[in-house]
Design a protein around this motif. Structure first.
Motif, PDB file in Angstrom:
ATOM      1  N   PHE A 121       0.833  -1.196   0.000  1.00  0.00           N
ATOM      2  CA  PHE A 121       0.000   0.000   0.000  1.00  0.00           C
ATOM      3  C   PHE A 121       0.870   1.249   0.000  1.00  0.00           C
ATOM      4  O   PHE A 121       0.673   2.176  -0.795  1.00  0.00           O
ATOM      5  CB  PHE A 121      -0.925  -0.017   1.218  1.00  0.00           C
ATOM      6  CG  PHE A 121      -1.929   1.097   1.246  1.00  0.00           C
ATOM      7  CD1 PHE A 121      -3.127   0.986   0.556  1.00  0.00           C
ATOM      8  CD2 PHE A 121      -1.678   2.261   1.949  1.00  0.00           C
ATOM      9  CE1 PHE A 121      -4.060   2.014   0.579  1.00  0.00           C
ATOM     10  CE2 PHE A 121      -2.598   3.296   1.984  1.00  0.00           C
ATOM     11  CZ  PHE A 121      -3.800   3.170   1.291  1.00  0.00           C
ATOM     12  N   ARG A 122       1.871   1.285   0.875  1.00  0.00           N
ATOM     13  CA  ARG A 122       2.773   2.437   0.943  1.00  0.00           C
ATOM     14  C   ARG A 122       3.541   2.623  -0.370  1.00  0.00           C
ATOM     15  O   ARG A 122       3.731   3.739  -0.837  1.00  0.00           O
ATOM     16  CB  ARG A 122       3.752   2.288   2.100  1.00  0.00           C
ATOM     17  CG  ARG A 122       3.122   2.549   3.451  1.00  0.00           C
ATOM     18  CD  ARG A 122       4.165   2.457   4.565  1.00  0.00           C
ATOM     19  NE  ARG A 122       3.598   2.700   5.860  1.00  0.00           N
ATOM     20  CZ  ARG A 122       3.406   3.906   6.393  1.00  0.00           C
ATOM     21  NH1 ARG A 122       3.769   4.981   5.733  1.00  0.00           N
ATOM     22  NH2 ARG A 122       2.874   4.033   7.583  1.00  0.00           N
ATOM     23  N   ARG A 123       3.985   1.532  -0.958  1.00  0.00           N
ATOM     24  CA  ARG A 123       4.723   1.608  -2.227  1.00  0.00           C
ATOM     25  C   ARG A 123       3.840   2.213  -3.313  1.00  0.00           C
ATOM     26  O   ARG A 123       4.266   3.083  -4.070  1.00  0.00           O
ATOM     27  CB  ARG A 123       5.206   0.221  -2.637  1.00  0.00           C
ATOM     28  CG  ARG A 123       6.133   0.222  -3.830  1.00  0.00           C
ATOM     29  CD  ARG A 123       6.719  -1.154  -4.148  1.00  0.00           C
ATOM     30  NE  ARG A 123       7.089  -1.899  -2.966  1.00  0.00           N
ATOM     31  CZ  ARG A 123       6.573  -3.095  -2.640  1.00  0.00           C
ATOM     32  NH1 ARG A 123       5.678  -3.671  -3.402  1.00  0.00           N
ATOM     33  NH2 ARG A 123       6.953  -3.718  -1.554  1.00  0.00           N
ATOM     34  N   ILE A 124       2.611   1.772  -3.386  1.00  0.00           N
ATOM     35  CA  ILE A 124       1.702   2.256  -4.422  1.00  0.00           C
ATOM     36  C   ILE A 124       1.399   3.732  -4.233  1.00  0.00           C
ATOM     37  O   ILE A 124       1.519   4.521  -5.179  1.00  0.00           O
ATOM     38  CB  ILE A 124       0.387   1.432  -4.424  1.00  0.00           C
ATOM     39  CG1 ILE A 124       0.678   0.002  -4.853  1.00  0.00           C
ATOM     40  CG2 ILE A 124      -0.640   2.071  -5.346  1.00  0.00           C
ATOM     41  CD1 ILE A 124      -0.435  -0.970  -4.527  1.00  0.00           C
ATOM     42  N   ILE A 125       1.035   4.140  -3.015  1.00  0.00           N
ATOM     43  CA  ILE A 125       0.693   5.552  -2.841  1.00  0.00           C
ATOM     44  C   ILE A 125       1.931   6.436  -2.967  1.00  0.00           C
ATOM     45  O   ILE A 125       1.836   7.567  -3.421  1.00  0.00           O
ATOM     46  CB  ILE A 125      -0.097   5.831  -1.542  1.00  0.00           C
ATOM     47  CG1 ILE A 125       0.673   5.466  -0.298  1.00  0.00           C
ATOM     48  CG2 ILE A 125      -1.447   5.150  -1.581  1.00  0.00           C
ATOM     49  CD1 ILE A 125      -0.037   5.852   0.998  1.00  0.00           C
ATOM     50  N   SER A 126       3.096   5.916  -2.606  1.00  0.00           N
ATOM     51  CA  SER A 126       4.328   6.683  -2.759  1.00  0.00           C
ATOM     52  C   SER A 126       4.629   6.930  -4.237  1.00  0.00           C
ATOM     53  O   SER A 126       4.948   8.050  -4.641  1.00  0.00           O
ATOM     54  CB  SER A 126       5.489   5.933  -2.102  1.00  0.00           C
ATOM     55  OG  SER A 126       6.697   6.588  -2.360  1.00  0.00           O
ATOM     56  N   VAL A 127       4.521   5.896  -5.034  1.00  0.00           N
ATOM     57  CA  VAL A 127       4.788   6.026  -6.477  1.00  0.00           C
ATOM     58  C   VAL A 127       3.764   6.936  -7.151  1.00  0.00           C
ATOM     59  O   VAL A 127       4.113   7.818  -7.930  1.00  0.00           O
ATOM     60  CB  VAL A 127       4.794   4.632  -7.148  1.00  0.00           C
ATOM     61  CG1 VAL A 127       4.770   4.745  -8.662  1.00  0.00           C
ATOM     62  CG2 VAL A 127       6.002   3.834  -6.689  1.00  0.00           C
ATOM     63  N   LEU A 128       2.506   6.751  -6.819  1.00  0.00           N
ATOM     64  CA  LEU A 128       1.453   7.483  -7.510  1.00  0.00           C
ATOM     65  C   LEU A 128       1.262   8.917  -7.027  1.00  0.00           C
ATOM     66  O   LEU A 128       0.836   9.772  -7.791  1.00  0.00           O
ATOM     67  CB  LEU A 128       0.126   6.726  -7.385  1.00  0.00           C
ATOM     68  CG  LEU A 128       0.109   5.351  -8.046  1.00  0.00           C
ATOM     69  CD1 LEU A 128      -1.204   4.660  -7.764  1.00  0.00           C
ATOM     70  CD2 LEU A 128       0.358   5.452  -9.536  1.00  0.00           C
ATOM     71  N   PHE A 129       1.587   9.163  -5.763  1.00  0.00           N
ATOM     72  CA  PHE A 129       1.268  10.472  -5.181  1.00  0.00           C
ATOM     73  C   PHE A 129       2.466  11.198  -4.585  1.00  0.00           C
ATOM     74  O   PHE A 129       2.302  12.136  -3.831  1.00  0.00           O
ATOM     75  CB  PHE A 129       0.186  10.311  -4.112  1.00  0.00           C
ATOM     76  CG  PHE A 129      -1.060   9.678  -4.628  1.00  0.00           C
ATOM     77  CD1 PHE A 129      -1.875  10.346  -5.522  1.00  0.00           C
ATOM     78  CD2 PHE A 129      -1.406   8.393  -4.254  1.00  0.00           C
ATOM     79  CE1 PHE A 129      -3.030   9.759  -6.025  1.00  0.00           C
ATOM     80  CE2 PHE A 129      -2.557   7.799  -4.740  1.00  0.00           C
ATOM     81  CZ  PHE A 129      -3.366   8.482  -5.626  1.00  0.00           C
ATOM     82  N   ARG A 130       3.689  10.800  -4.921  1.00  0.00           N
ATOM     83  CA  ARG A 130       4.869  11.409  -4.292  1.00  0.00           C
ATOM     84  C   ARG A 130       4.938  12.913  -4.500  1.00  0.00           C
ATOM     85  O   ARG A 130       5.499  13.620  -3.687  1.00  0.00           O
ATOM     86  CB  ARG A 130       6.142  10.733  -4.761  1.00  0.00           C
ATOM     87  CG  ARG A 130       6.594  11.139  -6.154  1.00  0.00           C
ATOM     88  CD  ARG A 130       7.862  10.457  -6.549  1.00  0.00           C
ATOM     89  NE  ARG A 130       7.475   9.130  -6.964  1.00  0.00           N
ATOM     90  CZ  ARG A 130       8.160   8.358  -7.762  1.00  0.00           C
ATOM     91  NH1 ARG A 130       9.299   8.737  -8.197  1.00  0.00           N
ATOM     92  NH2 ARG A 130       7.718   7.196  -8.121  1.00  0.00           N
ATOM     93  N   GLU A 131       4.364  13.402  -5.581  1.00  0.00           N
ATOM     94  CA  GLU A 131       4.413  14.835  -5.872  1.00  0.00           C
ATOM     95  C   GLU A 131       3.452  15.648  -5.019  1.00  0.00           C
ATOM     96  O   GLU A 131       3.654  16.841  -4.841  1.00  0.00           O
ATOM     97  CB  GLU A 131       4.114  15.087  -7.347  1.00  0.00           C
ATOM     98  CG  GLU A 131       5.171  14.523  -8.265  1.00  0.00           C
ATOM     99  CD  GLU A 131       4.829  14.692  -9.732  1.00  0.00           C
ATOM    100  OE1 GLU A 131       3.868  15.412 -10.053  1.00  0.00           O
ATOM    101  OE2 GLU A 131       5.520  14.084 -10.551  1.00  0.00           O
ATOM    102  N   VAL A 132       2.422  15.019  -4.494  1.00  0.00           N
ATOM    103  CA  VAL A 132       1.407  15.773  -3.743  1.00  0.00           C
ATOM    104  C   VAL A 132       1.259  15.353  -2.291  1.00  0.00           C
ATOM    105  O   VAL A 132       0.452  15.923  -1.575  1.00  0.00           O
ATOM    106  CB  VAL A 132       0.024  15.677  -4.443  1.00  0.00           C
ATOM    107  CG1 VAL A 132       0.060  16.306  -5.819  1.00  0.00           C
ATOM    108  CG2 VAL A 132      -0.445  14.234  -4.532  1.00  0.00           C
ATOM    109  N   MET A 133       2.064  14.372  -1.839  1.00  0.00           N
ATOM    110  CA  MET A 133       1.937  13.887  -0.470  1.00  0.00           C
ATOM    111  C   MET A 133       3.270  13.953   0.255  1.00  0.00           C
ATOM    112  O   MET A 133       4.298  13.587  -0.293  1.00  0.00           O
ATOM    113  CB  MET A 133       1.458  12.432  -0.453  1.00  0.00           C
ATOM    114  CG  MET A 133       0.031  12.236  -0.834  1.00  0.00           C
ATOM    115  SD  MET A 133      -0.468  10.499  -0.772  1.00  0.00           S
ATOM    116  CE  MET A 133      -0.473  10.198   0.971  1.00  0.00           C
ATOM    117  N   SER A 134       3.211  14.367   1.517  1.00  0.00           N
ATOM    118  CA  SER A 134       4.392  14.314   2.374  1.00  0.00           C
ATOM    119  C   SER A 134       4.403  12.957   3.082  1.00  0.00           C
ATOM    120  O   SER A 134       3.436  12.196   3.004  1.00  0.00           O
ATOM    121  CB  SER A 134       4.341  15.434   3.406  1.00  0.00           C
ATOM    122  OG  SER A 134       3.292  15.186   4.332  1.00  0.00           O
TER     123      SER A 134
END
Length: 69
Positions: free
Chosen positions: A34-47
């Motif tokens: 889950f963390r890998r997916i959201i990190s890859v997909l949302f790294r530009e908008v999430m801290s």
């Protein structure tokens, strides 16, 4: 919402993104996945704090796997 950003920018629904890791089509993934997916997909908008907050909001099954559907 971040899922709207995903769909707008990549043309991908959240379920489709998570399903890449769900080879048995169970609707579940590990916290690491889950963390890998959201990190890859949302790294530009999430801290990192945002990521931790989203993980905290997840629903889990009896094996502590995250239900993404």
């Amino acid at each position: 919402s971040m899922f709207a950003v995903l769909e707008k920018n990549l043309g991908t629904k959240p379920e489709e993104a998570f399903a890449l890791y769900d080879k048995n089509n169970t609707g579940l993934c590990t916290e690491a996945e889950f963390r890998r997916i959201i990190s890859v997909l949302f790294r530009e908008v999430m801290s990192d704090g945002d990521e931790d907050f989203v993980v905290h909001l997840t629903v889990r099954n009896h094996e502590a796997k995250i239900k993404y559907r």
